[in-house]
Design an enzyme around this catalytic site. Sequence first.
Site, short mmCIF file in Angstrom:
data_model
loop_
_atom_site.label_atom_id
_atom_site.label_comp_id
_atom_site.label_asym_id
_atom_site.label_seq_id
_atom_site.Cartn_x
_atom_site.Cartn_y
_atom_site.Cartn_z
N ASP A 197 0.83 -1.21 0.00
CA ASP A 197 0.00 0.00 0.00
C ASP A 197 0.86 1.26 0.00
O ASP A 197 0.37 2.36 -0.15
CB ASP A 197 -0.90 0.02 1.25
CG ASP A 197 -1.87 -1.14 1.25
OD1 ASP A 197 -2.38 -1.45 0.16
OD2 ASP A 197 -2.10 -1.74 2.31
N HIS A 198 2.14 1.08 0.17
CA HIS A 198 3.02 2.26 0.32
C HIS A 198 4.26 2.06 -0.54
O HIS A 198 5.36 1.81 -0.02
CB HIS A 198 3.41 2.41 1.80
CG HIS A 198 4.12 3.70 2.11
ND1 HIS A 198 5.46 3.91 1.97
CD2 HIS A 198 3.64 4.87 2.57
CE1 HIS A 198 5.80 5.14 2.32
NE2 HIS A 198 4.72 5.74 2.70
N TRP A 199 4.20 2.10 -1.89
CA TRP A 199 2.98 2.18 -2.62
C TRP A 199 2.94 1.02 -3.60
O TRP A 199 3.99 0.45 -3.90
CB TRP A 199 2.92 3.50 -3.37
CG TRP A 199 2.78 4.68 -2.45
CD1 TRP A 199 1.62 5.18 -1.94
CD2 TRP A 199 3.81 5.54 -1.94
NE1 TRP A 199 1.86 6.28 -1.15
CE2 TRP A 199 3.20 6.53 -1.13
CE3 TRP A 199 5.20 5.58 -2.06
CZ2 TRP A 199 3.90 7.53 -0.47
CZ3 TRP A 199 5.91 6.57 -1.39
CH2 TRP A 199 5.26 7.52 -0.62
#
Lengths: 129, 158
Positions: free
Chosen positions: B33-35
Site C-alpha cells: 500500500d506504500h505504494w
Amino acid sequence: MPMSEQEIFEKVQETLVETLGVDDDEVTPEATLREDLGAESIDFLDIVFHLEKAFDIKIPRGELFPDNILNNPEFVQDGKMTDAGLKELKDRMPHADFSDFEQDPDINKMPEIFKVQTIVNYVSNKVDG
Amino acid sequence: MRWIWIDRFTEFEPRTRAVAIKNVSLAEEHLHDHWQAYPVMPASLMIEGMAQTAGLLVGQADGFANDVVLAKVTRAEFTDIATPGDQLIYEAIVEHLGEAGGSIEGTIHRNGDVIGNIRMMFSYANESAIGRELPKGFVFTESFQRLLSPFIGDGDHA
C-alpha cells in the site's frame, strides 16, 4: 577555570536551538521558554537532559523547573499564587526573577518566570558550586 | 501479533550502544500500500525501528524495572529511501541516561550507506512520572526481551 556568563549563555543557547528547533537569534536572555520559544512540557525534560550533558552537572528532578507547586491548594487559590506559594517558589528558584510575577501572581502568568536567563542563572550557580 | 520492527540485535553494549538489523521484504503487507507501484519503507516505521532499538537500550539500563515510552523525536532526517531487498541497520548511541529517562543519537544505514539520523528521547513510564497507575510490563513483553537474549543473561531481564 570558571566559565563566564557569556560562555554559559552560549551553551544554553546551543541547547535550546537543538531541543526546541529554534534559531539562535531567537534565544535571547529575556525570551520566555513557552511563549517565545514554543517549549512544551516534554521539552523541559529534554532541556534538563541536554544541560546535564553540556555542563557535566546533575539536575535533580524539580530543581530547575519546580514541580508539585500548582497542585497544592496551600500554594494556589482562585487561580492566584498565595503568599506561601510565592515564598515556596522563591526558596526553590533562587535563579528566577519574580519582580514582574509578584505584582500579579496569576498562575497563567507563571510560565513567564521561565526565561533563558533563568536557565543561565541556574547553571551559573551550579557550575560555581 | 506484536509490533516489532527490528529483526535481530547484532551488538548490544549496556548503557552505551545498540545495533539492530531490519530486512525490508516485499512479504510485508504494508509495502503493497506504500505504494503499490513503487514500494518504499515508510520513514515513520524506520523511526519506530530506531525507537525499538534504542528503547530496549534505555529499558535495559534500569533492568527493565520501568517501562519506557518514546517521549519526543527531536530530529529525524532522511537522505534516501529503502525498498524491498534492502537491509537497514539501526545504530543507537546513548547520549544521556538519567532518573527520568534518556536520550539517544541514532544513525540508519542502508546496505552500508547512511540514509538517516535521528535524535529521540525516552521517559520512564512509571506511576510517579505519568500520574496514574499503569499496567505492568506493557512495553517490554517477552518477545521484545527475547531479542536481547544473545547479549544479556536471563537474570538481567526480569
